[in-house]
Scaffold this motif. Structure first.
Motif, PDB file in Angstrom:
ATOM      1  N   ALA A   6      43.597  41.761  50.774  1.00 54.30           N
ATOM      2  CA  ALA A   6      44.695  41.030  50.133  1.00 54.30           C
ATOM      3  C   ALA A   6      44.489  40.944  48.629  1.00 54.30           C
ATOM      4  O   ALA A   6      45.441  41.092  47.845  1.00 54.30           O
ATOM      5  CB  ALA A   6      44.808  39.639  50.733  1.00 54.30           C
ATOM      6  N   ALA A   7      43.249  40.704  48.208  1.00 50.01           N
ATOM      7  CA  ALA A   7      42.956  40.650  46.778  1.00 50.01           C
ATOM      8  C   ALA A   7      43.189  42.008  46.129  1.00 50.01           C
ATOM      9  O   ALA A   7      43.766  42.103  45.031  1.00 50.01           O
ATOM     10  CB  ALA A   7      41.514  40.197  46.565  1.00 50.01           C
ATOM     11  N   ALA A   8      42.733  43.064  46.799  1.00 51.28           N
ATOM     12  CA  ALA A   8      42.940  44.416  46.261  1.00 51.28           C
ATOM     13  C   ALA A   8      44.425  44.742  46.169  1.00 51.28           C
ATOM     14  O   ALA A   8      44.891  45.332  45.181  1.00 51.28           O
ATOM     15  CB  ALA A   8      42.224  45.441  47.142  1.00 51.28           C
ATOM     16  N   LEU A   9      45.186  44.347  47.178  1.00 52.39           N
ATOM     17  CA  LEU A   9      46.626  44.606  47.191  1.00 52.39           C
ATOM     18  C   LEU A   9      47.327  43.862  46.057  1.00 52.39           C
ATOM     19  O   LEU A   9      48.253  44.402  45.426  1.00 52.39           O
ATOM     20  CB  LEU A   9      47.209  44.191  48.540  1.00 52.39           C
ATOM     21  CG  LEU A   9      48.679  44.553  48.797  1.00 52.39           C
ATOM     22  CD1 LEU A   9      48.854  46.075  48.775  1.00 52.39           C
ATOM     23  CD2 LEU A   9      49.136  43.985  50.138  1.00 52.39           C
ATOM     24  N   ALA A  10      46.881  42.631  45.792  1.00 57.44           N
ATOM     25  CA  ALA A  10      47.481  41.853  44.698  1.00 57.44           C
ATOM     26  C   ALA A  10      47.284  42.555  43.362  1.00 57.44           C
ATOM     27  O   ALA A  10      48.181  42.557  42.512  1.00 57.44           O
ATOM     28  CB  ALA A  10      46.862  40.457  44.666  1.00 57.44           C
ATOM     29  N   VAL A  11      46.120  43.188  43.173  1.00 53.23           N
ATOM     30  CA  VAL A  11      45.849  43.914  41.932  1.00 53.23           C
ATOM     31  C   VAL A  11      46.670  45.202  41.873  1.00 53.23           C
ATOM     32  O   VAL A  11      47.276  45.535  40.847  1.00 53.23           O
ATOM     33  CB  VAL A  11      44.344  44.225  41.792  1.00 53.23           C
ATOM     34  CG1 VAL A  11      44.084  45.104  40.574  1.00 53.23           C
ATOM     35  CG2 VAL A  11      43.548  42.935  41.693  1.00 53.23           C
ATOM     36  N   VAL A  12      46.714  45.926  43.002  1.00 48.36           N
ATOM     37  CA  VAL A  12      47.449  47.200  43.040  1.00 48.36           C
ATOM     38  C   VAL A  12      48.936  46.976  42.784  1.00 48.36           C
ATOM     39  O   VAL A  12      49.584  47.750  42.056  1.00 48.36           O
ATOM     40  CB  VAL A  12      47.234  47.891  44.407  1.00 48.36           C
ATOM     41  CG1 VAL A  12      48.183  49.081  44.560  1.00 48.36           C
ATOM     42  CG2 VAL A  12      45.794  48.367  44.542  1.00 48.36           C
ATOM     43  N   PRO A 252      26.424  36.092  52.652  1.00 45.27           N
ATOM     44  CA  PRO A 252      27.044  36.972  51.645  1.00 45.27           C
ATOM     45  C   PRO A 252      28.505  37.302  51.929  1.00 45.27           C
ATOM     46  O   PRO A 252      29.309  37.403  51.001  1.00 45.27           O
ATOM     47  CB  PRO A 252      26.161  38.229  51.677  1.00 45.27           C
ATOM     48  CG  PRO A 252      25.422  38.171  52.978  1.00 45.27           C
ATOM     49  CD  PRO A 252      25.251  36.723  53.289  1.00 45.27           C
ATOM     50  N   LEU A 253      28.861  37.470  53.200  1.00 47.73           N
ATOM     51  CA  LEU A 253      30.255  37.781  53.514  1.00 47.73           C
ATOM     52  C   LEU A 253      31.173  36.596  53.207  1.00 47.73           C
ATOM     53  O   LEU A 253      32.303  36.769  52.749  1.00 47.73           O
ATOM     54  CB  LEU A 253      30.393  38.198  54.983  1.00 47.73           C
ATOM     55  CG  LEU A 253      29.771  39.551  55.343  1.00 47.73           C
ATOM     56  CD1 LEU A 253      29.976  39.859  56.817  1.00 47.73           C
ATOM     57  CD2 LEU A 253      30.372  40.666  54.488  1.00 47.73           C
ATOM     58  N   PHE A 254      30.677  35.376  53.466  1.00 44.27           N
ATOM     59  CA  PHE A 254      31.476  34.203  53.135  1.00 44.27           C
ATOM     60  C   PHE A 254      31.643  34.088  51.622  1.00 44.27           C
ATOM     61  O   PHE A 254      32.721  33.742  51.125  1.00 44.27           O
ATOM     62  CB  PHE A 254      30.830  32.940  53.697  1.00 44.27           C
ATOM     63  CG  PHE A 254      31.580  31.677  53.341  1.00 44.27           C
ATOM     64  CD1 PHE A 254      32.817  31.413  53.900  1.00 44.27           C
ATOM     65  CD2 PHE A 254      31.049  30.768  52.438  1.00 44.27           C
ATOM     66  CE1 PHE A 254      33.514  30.264  53.568  1.00 44.27           C
ATOM     67  CE2 PHE A 254      31.730  29.616  52.103  1.00 44.27           C
ATOM     68  CZ  PHE A 254      32.976  29.361  52.678  1.00 44.27           C
ATOM     69  N   CYS A 255      30.579  34.382  50.886  1.00 45.99           N
ATOM     70  CA  CYS A 255      30.663  34.339  49.423  1.00 45.99           C
ATOM     71  C   CYS A 255      31.676  35.369  48.914  1.00 45.99           C
ATOM     72  O   CYS A 255      32.458  35.082  47.993  1.00 45.99           O
ATOM     73  CB  CYS A 255      29.290  34.602  48.810  1.00 45.99           C
ATOM     74  SG  CYS A 255      28.083  33.287  49.130  1.00 45.99           S
ATOM     75  N   LEU A 256      31.682  36.547  49.522  1.00 44.08           N
ATOM     76  CA  LEU A 256      32.661  37.566  49.149  1.00 44.08           C
ATOM     77  C   LEU A 256      34.069  37.098  49.471  1.00 44.08           C
ATOM     78  O   LEU A 256      35.012  37.321  48.701  1.00 44.08           O
ATOM     79  CB  LEU A 256      32.348  38.873  49.892  1.00 44.08           C
ATOM     80  CG  LEU A 256      33.274  40.063  49.609  1.00 44.08           C
ATOM     81  CD1 LEU A 256      33.221  40.447  48.140  1.00 44.08           C
ATOM     82  CD2 LEU A 256      32.891  41.241  50.495  1.00 44.08           C
ATOM     83  N   PHE A 257      34.224  36.424  50.606  1.00 39.45           N
ATOM     84  CA  PHE A 257      35.518  35.864  50.989  1.00 39.45           C
ATOM     85  C   PHE A 257      36.023  34.873  49.942  1.00 39.45           C
ATOM     86  O   PHE A 257      37.193  34.888  49.559  1.00 39.45           O
ATOM     87  CB  PHE A 257      35.391  35.177  52.355  1.00 39.45           C
ATOM     88  CG  PHE A 257      36.485  34.184  52.645  1.00 39.45           C
ATOM     89  CD1 PHE A 257      37.772  34.608  52.944  1.00 39.45           C
ATOM     90  CD2 PHE A 257      36.231  32.823  52.613  1.00 39.45           C
ATOM     91  CE1 PHE A 257      38.781  33.693  53.203  1.00 39.45           C
ATOM     92  CE2 PHE A 257      37.223  31.904  52.878  1.00 39.45           C
ATOM     93  CZ  PHE A 257      38.503  32.338  53.171  1.00 39.45           C
ATOM     94  N   VAL A 258      35.134  34.015  49.456  1.00 40.59           N
ATOM     95  CA  VAL A 258      35.527  33.022  48.456  1.00 40.59           C
ATOM     96  C   VAL A 258      35.993  33.703  47.175  1.00 40.59           C
ATOM     97  O   VAL A 258      37.020  33.328  46.593  1.00 40.59           O
ATOM     98  CB  VAL A 258      34.361  32.055  48.163  1.00 40.59           C
ATOM     99  CG1 VAL A 258      34.712  31.121  47.006  1.00 40.59           C
ATOM    100  CG2 VAL A 258      34.024  31.239  49.401  1.00 40.59           C
ATOM    101  N   LEU A 259      35.264  34.721  46.730  1.00 47.15           N
ATOM    102  CA  LEU A 259      35.649  35.431  45.515  1.00 47.15           C
ATOM    103  C   LEU A 259      37.001  36.120  45.689  1.00 47.15           C
ATOM    104  O   LEU A 259      37.861  36.076  44.788  1.00 47.15           O
ATOM    105  CB  LEU A 259      34.579  36.466  45.152  1.00 47.15           C
ATOM    106  CG  LEU A 259      33.214  35.902  44.739  1.00 47.15           C
ATOM    107  CD1 LEU A 259      32.208  37.035  44.557  1.00 47.15           C
ATOM    108  CD2 LEU A 259      33.319  35.089  43.458  1.00 47.15           C
ATOM    109  N   ALA A 260      37.201  36.750  46.840  1.00 48.93           N
ATOM    110  CA  ALA A 260      38.482  37.422  47.091  1.00 48.93           C
ATOM    111  C   ALA A 260      39.617  36.409  47.207  1.00 48.93           C
ATOM    112  O   ALA A 260      40.723  36.636  46.701  1.00 48.93           O
ATOM    113  CB  ALA A 260      38.390  38.263  48.363  1.00 48.93           C
TER     114      ALA A 260
END
Length: 393
Positions: A6-12, A252-260
């Motif tokens: 979703a984060a990548a899509l928002a940028v694209v 780490p996956l939860f941390c990545l989730f927070v950043l996204a």
């Protein structure tokens, strides 16, 4: 699986520019790193047997009384949540409370519901108590000690209201034990492991480090890192954990989730819908204004979860000063006790109970939330207003 695409899509799609996405990520990185260190610290405390030892101590002191056991669970869960974060209470303390209630021959229901509620309600005190706190702490501009001083009265008010309601709501479960009192031989088993003094000392020094870091111009994460290095080095040397265990403990996956998620919420804010929330937020730091801000935050937390709610509300309230930021925090921390979806911690609590063969009843959880949430939000907000008048922002 959802937040990163979703984060990548928002940028694209151009909803948020790469520069805006990077700025949001860079802003969140120190907060997420601090969260990872706190999670690792809590994991190391569990590996040293701290939670089992505390659970055994509570069981000894309850003397077979479910009411005293509930009081002990409240005290321990409030302390663990405040110092080691709500995740430690949900993930590490809940199974210990289940085992403690079983050994004490008490009904588990009021005590495990207490861990769920206090994971949210008792997370008001320190910046390290909750990810939402870390975000609010950064936005408020307060020092660690000033934050704690302002939130001490709201924290106590929330816990006191929860305890009064729990005693009334679960009076049938607390009236008698699930079985007969333990025999002398069984009582000896309640002694359990001793409290690991070295771990407690390191934890106390780490907490002291949090308090002195801000006035010294240092990030409190350095104190957390010191605690992790000491306990982690000791555990590695004794082969109690592996390097892989320590990395996994940082989630780490939860941390990545927070950043996204931060990028996704930024896209929503830039797009306009979240800015409409500004019209619902009262201005100023009067008591009615703070109550209104806390109420909006509590409702939004139950609609979209407290993490997106705080990410959306902080940019709108931070310019008004610390008072509104802390009112938002009260709403997003206490509001999730109304529904399962209000916070990730509550969802995780349900999964942990399911693993132990216990199903959390939706109707009971909601009825309990209807009794506690409005009362705790109101009481804590009034306490915050009083603290602001006594201490000043």
């Amino acid at each position: 699986m959802a937040a990163v695409p979703a984060a990548a899509l928002a940028v694209v799609l151009g909803t948020v520019t790469p520069r805006q996405a990077w700025e949001q990520t860079r802003t969140l990185l120190p907060v997420v790193a601090f969260l990872a260190l706190i999670l690792a610290l809590a994991y190391l405390c569990a590996k040293e047997g701290l939670f089992e030892a505390v659970g055994a101590a509570v069981a000894r002191r309850c003397g077979g009384s479910p009411r005293r056991l509930l009081a002990g669970v409240f005290a321990v869960a409030s302390a663990v949540t405040a110092v080691l974060s709500l995740d430690a209470t949900v993930v590490l303390l809940t199974p210990v409370v289940l085992a403690t209630a079983s050994r004490a021959r008490a009904r588990a229901r009021p005590h495990v519901y207490a861990t769920a509620h206090l994971a949210n309600s008792a997370s008001l005190l320190l910046p390290v108590s909750n990810l939402t706190n870390l975000l609010a702490f950064t936005a408020s501009g307060l020092s660690f000690t000033r934050f704690a001083a302002l939130m001490a009265l709201p924290w106590l008010a929330a816990i006191a209201v929860e305890y009064v309601v729990f005693r009334r709501f679960f009076r049938a479960d607390l009236a008698e034990s699930a079985g007969s009192a333990p025999e002398p031989a069984e009582s000896a088993l309640l002694a359990g492991p001793r409290v690991p003094r070295f771990t407690v000392v390191v934890l106390a020094l780490t907490l002291a480090g949090f308090a002195v870091a801000s006035p010294a111009g240092l990030d409190p994460a350095w104190a957390a890192l010191g605690g992790v290095l000491v306990l982690g080095g000791r555990a590695l040397a004794r082969r109690h954990v592996t390097p892989r265990d320590l990395v996994g403990a940082t989630a780490p996956l939860f941390c990545l989730f927070v950043l996204a998620l931060g990028v996704v919420v930024q896209a929503v804010v830039v797009g306009g819908p979240a800015s409409e929330l500004g019209r619902l937020l009262p201005e100023g730091d009067s008591l009615p204004a703070l109550l209104g801000v806390a109420a909006v935050a509590a409702v939004l937390a139950n609609l979209v979860n407290n993490l997106p709610a705080v990410l959306a509300l902080l940019p709108l309230t931070a310019p008004a000063g610390p008072a509104q930021v802390l009112a938002v925090l009260i709403g997003v921390n206490l509001g999730p006790n109304l529904t399962y979806v209000g916070s990730l911690a509550t969802l995780l609590w349900r999964r942990i109970l399911h693993r132990h063969g216990i199903e959390a009843d939706l109707g009971r959880f909601t009825r309990l939330g209807l009794l506690t949430v409005p009362a705790t939000v109101a009481a804590s907000t009034v306490a915050l207003w009083g603290a602001l008048r006594l201490i000043g922002a």
